[in-house]
Design a protein around this motif. Structure first.
Motif, mmCIF file in Angstrom:
data_model
loop_
_atom_site.group_PDB
_atom_site.id
_atom_site.type_symbol
_atom_site.label_atom_id
_atom_site.label_comp_id
_atom_site.label_asym_id
_atom_site.label_seq_id
_atom_site.Cartn_x
_atom_site.Cartn_y
_atom_site.Cartn_z
ATOM 1 N N MET A 28 0.728 -6.297 4.431
ATOM 2 C CA MET A 28 1.261 -5.517 5.476
ATOM 3 C C MET A 28 0.219 -4.300 5.908
ATOM 4 S SD MET A 28 5.358 -4.921 5.245
ATOM 5 C CE MET A 28 5.043 -3.984 3.493
ATOM 6 N N PRO A 29 0.145 -4.016 7.107
ATOM 7 C CA PRO A 29 -0.906 -2.766 7.593
ATOM 8 C C PRO A 29 -0.463 -1.539 7.111
ATOM 9 C CG PRO A 29 0.062 -3.996 9.490
ATOM 10 C CD PRO A 29 0.361 -4.654 8.334
ATOM 11 N N LYS A 30 -1.121 -0.515 7.212
ATOM 12 C CA LYS A 30 -0.646 0.712 6.718
ATOM 13 C C LYS A 30 0.645 1.294 7.518
ATOM 14 C CE LYS A 30 -3.841 3.206 3.588
ATOM 15 N NZ LYS A 30 -4.552 4.459 3.395
ATOM 16 N N GLU A 31 0.454 1.030 8.887
ATOM 17 C CA GLU A 31 1.536 1.526 9.731
ATOM 18 C C GLU A 31 2.829 0.961 9.785
ATOM 19 O OE1 GLU A 31 -1.174 -1.354 12.257
ATOM 20 O OE2 GLU A 31 -1.528 -0.014 10.607
ATOM 21 N N ALA A 32 2.820 -0.176 8.897
ATOM 22 C CA ALA A 32 4.147 -1.176 8.502
ATOM 23 C C ALA A 32 4.603 -0.622 7.336
ATOM 24 C CB ALA A 32 3.693 -2.450 8.558
ATOM 25 N N TYR A 33 3.900 -0.214 6.309
ATOM 26 C CA TYR A 33 4.201 0.056 4.985
ATOM 27 C C TYR A 33 4.282 1.435 4.584
ATOM 28 C CZ TYR A 33 -0.340 0.619 2.843
ATOM 29 O OH TYR A 33 -1.579 0.806 2.422
ATOM 30 N N LEU A 34 3.703 2.417 5.450
ATOM 31 C CA LEU A 34 3.806 3.869 5.037
ATOM 32 C C LEU A 34 5.337 4.433 5.832
ATOM 33 C CD1 LEU A 34 0.231 5.449 5.456
ATOM 34 C CD2 LEU A 34 1.499 5.050 3.432
ATOM 35 N N TYR A 35 5.857 5.521 5.141
ATOM 36 C CA TYR A 35 6.688 6.219 5.544
ATOM 37 C C TYR A 35 6.321 7.385 6.440
ATOM 38 C CZ TYR A 35 10.041 3.483 2.757
ATOM 39 O OH TYR A 35 10.928 2.643 2.188
ATOM 40 N N ARG A 91 6.808 1.377 1.621
ATOM 41 C CA ARG A 91 7.523 0.351 1.902
ATOM 42 C C ARG A 91 6.729 -0.941 1.089
ATOM 43 N NH1 ARG A 91 8.016 -1.881 6.479
ATOM 44 N NH2 ARG A 91 10.396 -2.398 6.261
ATOM 45 N N TYR A 92 7.399 -1.773 0.279
ATOM 46 C CA TYR A 92 6.853 -2.746 -0.570
ATOM 47 C C TYR A 92 7.374 -4.195 -0.041
ATOM 48 C CZ TYR A 92 4.981 0.789 -3.638
ATOM 49 O OH TYR A 92 4.103 1.702 -4.212
ATOM 50 N N GLY A 93 8.924 -4.108 0.095
ATOM 51 C CA GLY A 93 9.165 -5.569 0.569
ATOM 52 C C GLY A 93 9.693 -6.222 -0.620
ATOM 53 N N PHE A 94 10.433 -7.212 -0.462
ATOM 54 C CA PHE A 94 10.952 -8.104 -1.437
ATOM 55 C C PHE A 94 11.196 -9.249 -1.052
ATOM 56 C CE2 PHE A 94 11.666 -3.990 -2.956
ATOM 57 C CZ PHE A 94 11.568 -3.742 -3.948
ATOM 58 N N HIS A 95 11.677 -10.223 -1.699
ATOM 59 C CA HIS A 95 11.836 -11.827 -1.478
ATOM 60 C C HIS A 95 10.794 -12.272 -1.082
ATOM 61 C CE1 HIS A 95 16.430 -10.285 -0.367
ATOM 62 N NE2 HIS A 95 16.413 -10.799 -1.691
ATOM 63 N N GLY A 96 9.752 -12.038 -1.338
ATOM 64 C CA GLY A 96 8.467 -12.552 -0.877
ATOM 65 C C GLY A 96 8.194 -14.063 -1.371
ATOM 66 N N THR A 97 8.591 -14.318 -2.494
ATOM 67 C CA THR A 97 8.576 -15.799 -2.910
ATOM 68 C C THR A 97 9.404 -16.718 -1.740
ATOM 69 O OG1 THR A 97 8.134 -15.091 -5.153
ATOM 70 C CG2 THR A 97 8.792 -17.652 -4.414
ATOM 71 N N SER A 98 10.442 -16.544 -1.390
ATOM 72 C CA SER A 98 11.373 -17.051 -0.619
ATOM 73 C C SER A 98 10.774 -16.934 0.824
ATOM 74 C CB SER A 98 12.879 -16.646 -0.490
ATOM 75 O OG SER A 98 13.528 -17.114 0.431
ATOM 76 N N ASN A 157 0.266 -16.040 10.865
ATOM 77 C CA ASN A 157 -0.986 -16.866 10.348
ATOM 78 C C ASN A 157 -0.778 -17.200 9.133
ATOM 79 O OD1 ASN A 157 -1.586 -17.050 13.224
ATOM 80 N ND2 ASN A 157 -3.107 -15.482 12.829
ATOM 81 N N GLY A 158 0.687 -17.078 8.404
ATOM 82 C CA GLY A 158 0.727 -17.187 7.028
ATOM 83 C C GLY A 158 0.855 -15.872 6.031
ATOM 84 N N HIS A 159 0.850 -14.739 6.816
ATOM 85 C CA HIS A 159 0.686 -13.660 5.996
ATOM 86 C C HIS A 159 2.063 -12.804 6.521
ATOM 87 C CE1 HIS A 159 -3.338 -14.603 4.658
ATOM 88 N NE2 HIS A 159 -3.773 -14.883 5.695
ATOM 89 N N SER A 160 2.352 -11.904 5.615
ATOM 90 C CA SER A 160 3.260 -11.097 5.865
ATOM 91 C C SER A 160 2.840 -9.738 6.644
ATOM 92 C CB SER A 160 4.282 -10.604 4.708
ATOM 93 O OG SER A 160 4.952 -9.323 4.954
ATOM 94 N N ILE A 161 3.220 -9.290 7.770
ATOM 95 C CA ILE A 161 2.693 -7.942 8.427
ATOM 96 C C ILE A 161 3.653 -7.008 8.729
ATOM 97 C CG2 ILE A 161 0.899 -9.119 9.525
ATOM 98 C CD1 ILE A 161 2.332 -9.021 12.184
ATOM 99 N N ASP A 162 5.110 -7.424 8.321
ATOM 100 C CA ASP A 162 6.083 -6.533 8.453
ATOM 101 C C ASP A 162 7.367 -7.051 7.652
ATOM 102 O OD1 ASP A 162 7.420 -4.220 8.604
ATOM 103 O OD2 ASP A 162 7.278 -3.769 10.695
ATOM 104 N N THR A 163 8.300 -6.243 7.030
ATOM 105 C CA THR A 163 9.628 -6.814 6.443
ATOM 106 C C THR A 163 10.519 -5.784 6.695
ATOM 107 O OG1 THR A 163 10.359 -7.927 4.599
ATOM 108 C CG2 THR A 163 8.873 -6.197 4.225
ATOM 109 N N THR A 164 11.847 -6.073 6.259
ATOM 110 C CA THR A 164 13.037 -5.075 6.506
ATOM 111 C C THR A 164 13.260 -4.324 5.140
ATOM 112 O OG1 THR A 164 14.620 -6.921 5.972
ATOM 113 C CG2 THR A 164 14.187 -6.324 8.249
ATOM 114 N N MET A 165 12.938 -4.834 4.031
ATOM 115 C CA MET A 165 13.355 -3.865 2.602
ATOM 116 C C MET A 165 11.980 -3.290 2.464
ATOM 117 S SD MET A 165 14.692 -6.600 -0.003
ATOM 118 C CE MET A 165 16.678 -6.833 0.042
#
Length: 398
Positions: free
Chosen positions: A154-161, A175-182, A219-227
């Motif tokens: 995730m880019p900084k603008e997505a994971y920083l508060y 923000r770290y995010g979870f359920h990544g394996t799924s 393109n196969g990479h997480s760039i934002d998530t809700t947790m």
């Protein structure tokens, strides 16, 4: 990979889940659960399923170490212990240390322990499972597979508060995010099933169970998530509130005269579907009750789907285009009405539900539950344990 047997462990503070895979035959050989651990409980037991037959062994008063010893004895009795190639461990939090699964050594263990404050209910139990297996199987490769690793792209603008930056710099508040394996697994499956370009696609994955999260996959990479920093942020869940006004803590503390620990417990264990419905955290029960006229059950279901649809819209934004929406997890794979309500709220993104296929969970349509002219929504079963086993095999070169 002719005889590559991998044990997958999910070590919790009061439970231990396991699965045993034959990577050569690409099949699960055995799975099971030890629960009620560490509680001096006479009902603590190890249950398992092998060759279609369920069995159970009481291990009264057992802690995690005793449960693992009992599991080892079971594997020996079935002839698998000596054939193990490696053990794959689910680890909840890898902080910013880990972008991928890793072979465990002393340095890796130290870094996992440094993340204990970020996941105090999970990481210490994960570490204990790794250390116990190192004692029981000295020399056998132990692999750590992190819930958070997939989201490290995730880019900084997505994971920083939007907090004082020093909180991130000095204390890792982000923000770290979870359920990544799924999320990683079902996104890869969607690319295969739908014939998408592996290097040029945009997908939103919605992992919906008692815990829920959704992710933008570009393109196969997480760039934002809700947790977020913890699994409390984001979607409405079984017993977790999801997003709320941070000032609510102060309001509740003053109005109810309770402390921060009680409020946190309420938001994690007494909120979400359970809190709104005052009935259950189980979506099946709520859908049944709603059909029977229970208004609060109906409200809980509607609220869940509304908030999910809002988040999907937000997650589509950074993708630039939306090739597919993936429903997975216990609710995502099975709750026909949840998918229907969610997609009806998403017509702005071009979704048109195929009611017949949705009723069949897309089972005879490659998982697809939308019309041919619509933006694609697909149901894909998650397989986190299998994904962990595959990562484990990859890291030991099998």
């Amino acid at each position: 990979m002719a005889d590559s047997i991998v044990l997958v462990l999910n070590s919790g503070s009061s439970s231990l889940k396991f699965s045993l895979f034959d990577l050569g035959k690409q099949q699960e050989l055995m799975n099971g659960l030890a629960d009620r651990l560490g509680q001096n409980d006479d009902e603590a037991a190890l249950s398992w399923k092998f060759e279609g037959v369920k069995d159970k062994q009481t291990i009264a008063g057992a802690d995690q170490a005793k449960a693992l010893e009992t599991l080892l004895q079971l594997l020996e009795n079935k002839g698998f212990a000596s054939r193990l190639s490696a053990v794959g461990h689910r680890v909840v939090h890898g902080g910013e240390y880990f972008y991928d699964s890793v072979l465990v050594d002393d340095l890796v263990l130290d870094k996992i322990k440094r993340c204990n404050d970020l996941a105090p209910l999970h990481n210490p139990a994960n570490v204990l499972g790794i250390e116990q297996m190192q004692k029981l199987f000295p020399g056998l490769p132990q692999i750590a597979v992190f819930d958070t690793a997939f989201h490290q792209t995730m880019p900084k603008e997505a994971y920083l508060y939007a907090l004082p930056y020093e909180l991130y710099r000095e204390h890792g508040v982000r923000r770290y995010g979870f359920h990544g394996t799924s999320h990683k697994y079902v996104a890869q499956q969607a690319v295969k099933q739908l014939g998408l370009n592996p290097s040029q696609h945009g997908i939103v994955t919605a992992h919906l169970g008692n815990g829920c999260s959704a992710t933008s996959v570009l393109n196969g990479h997480s760039i934002d998530t809700t947790m977020g920093m913890t699994p409390l942020e984001g979607l409405v869940m079984g017993t977790r509130s999801g997003d709320l006004d941070p000032s609510l803590h102060q309001f509740l503390a003053q109005r109810l005269n309770i402390g921060i620990d009680e409020i946190t417990d309420m938001l994690n264990k007494k909120s979400g579907l359970l809190g709104v419905s005052e009935l259950s955290n189980d979506m099946r029960s709520l859908c049944d009750a709603a059909e029977e006229g229970n208004e609060q059950a109906e409200l809980a279901v509607q609220l869940f789907c509304y908030r999910l649809a809002k988040s999907i819209c937000a997650l589509a934004m950074p993708l630039g285009k939306l090739d597919a929406l993936v429903f997975t997890g216990g609710i995502g794979e099975n709750a026909v009405r949840v998918r229907e309500l969610t997609l009806n709220n998403l017509k702005i993104l071009g979704f048109e539900l195929d009611t017949e296929q949705n009723g069949k969970h897309g089972s005879d349509n490659n998982g697809v539950i939308t019309s041919d002219s619509s933006t694609c929504a697909v149901v894909i079963a998650t397989a986190e344990e299998w994904a962990i086993a595959q990562d484990t095999a990859r890291l030991i070169g099998e």
